[in-house]
Design a protein around this motif. Sequence first.
Motif, short mmCIF file in Angstrom:
data_model
loop_
_atom_site.label_atom_id
_atom_site.label_comp_id
_atom_site.label_asym_id
_atom_site.label_seq_id
_atom_site.Cartn_x
_atom_site.Cartn_y
_atom_site.Cartn_z
N ARG A 361 0.83 -1.20 0.00
CA ARG A 361 0.00 0.00 0.00
C ARG A 361 0.87 1.26 0.00
O ARG A 361 0.57 2.24 -0.71
N ARG A 365 1.11 4.20 -2.80
CA ARG A 365 0.81 5.58 -2.41
C ARG A 365 1.94 6.54 -2.79
O ARG A 365 1.70 7.68 -3.20
N TYR A 366 3.18 6.08 -2.63
CA TYR A 366 4.33 6.95 -2.87
C TYR A 366 5.11 6.52 -4.11
O TYR A 366 6.34 6.59 -4.15
#
Length: 388
Positions: A361, A365-366
């Motif tokens: 995750r 996200r990054y």
Amino acid sequence: MHASPPTRNVLIVDDDPAIRQFFGALLSRTSTVREASDADEALEIIKHWTPDVVLLDIVMPGMDGYEACQRLKACLGADAPQVIMVSGRSEEAGMAKAFEMGADDYLVKPVDHVEFCSRVDLHFRLRESRTATVELQRQVDSNHQKLKQILVERAEQIVAIQDVAVFTLAKVAESRDNDTGQHIVRLREYAQRLAIELKQDEPYTLVINEAFLADLYRSSPLHDIGKVGIPDAILLKPGRLTPSEFETMKRHAVIGANILHEAVMQTKGGGFLAMAATIAQFHHERWDGQGYPAGLIGEEIPLPARIVSVADVYDALTSERPYKKAWTPAEAKDLIQKGAGTQFDPAVVAAFERCFDDFLRLQERYADQEAVVTGAMTFMEFDLPETT
């Protein structure tokens, strides 16, 4: 213009009307006087009116003066009046009991009117001083709370400025071999998640506390700060390094540690910078002692460095470079699992396995805006299998 003197309130509690009248006559010219014929009436009066001084007879019908004194003090708390017990008895036992019940003074009837007025005036002044002291303390407490709030806000501002400065410094170092990647952002998040997961294991429950997590979060982006001291010809080489070049590249661990140790010396205690220096120096050590720069073995390697090592390798493997495609998360996970007990701390690897879904995750996200990361390939500590 002169300020008017403060209003002085006195309550006379005595079952003898003549005594009440005598005391009232002496005090009414300088004070507001109210009277009560027994303790119950006095307690009713103070519900709506607060005296500064109470003249309290001891022997009265119903509740005696001792109990009345105790109740007066309890009812009014910090705003309790000065209580002067008045009695026709002069024995020491009675005086001792009066003071035990909270009385502030003790007068024996008949009283000399000059001494009486002087004693009452003294207690008015004591009461005024006590009230002023309480108000001053209230103001001090209020100002103290305001000052604490200001200090908290200033501390938060300083921490925020430090974080921006640290992150900017880390990005400067990273920018020499990384175009637009989010490496230090992901590494910080990975390391933090690993530490939180590792905290669940009993040996680390007390070691990994809030201070540890805060320092790790702030310090991990500086793990490769030493790369500022590596020549561009090596740092930016678009391919694998030769053994000689790799020896030069390995110097970045000590260079980074020296930079950060110097910063620690300029501060009291060093704070998170002390952990940053530790991570910079030891995050390339291996569990089996085959790492660098010191060849530490097992738990000789500081815990923050063992955590960052796993986070750093995972992100490097899953990042694309001109000469290799990014590994899939599953491939990177498999290599890290195989490295447990040789390259990596088995406990950190176990924590990594438990929170792997969170890694996925965070990776999403990054994600890098531009997938390709430039710079030399320094992972010569282990053989990288071909990837598809």
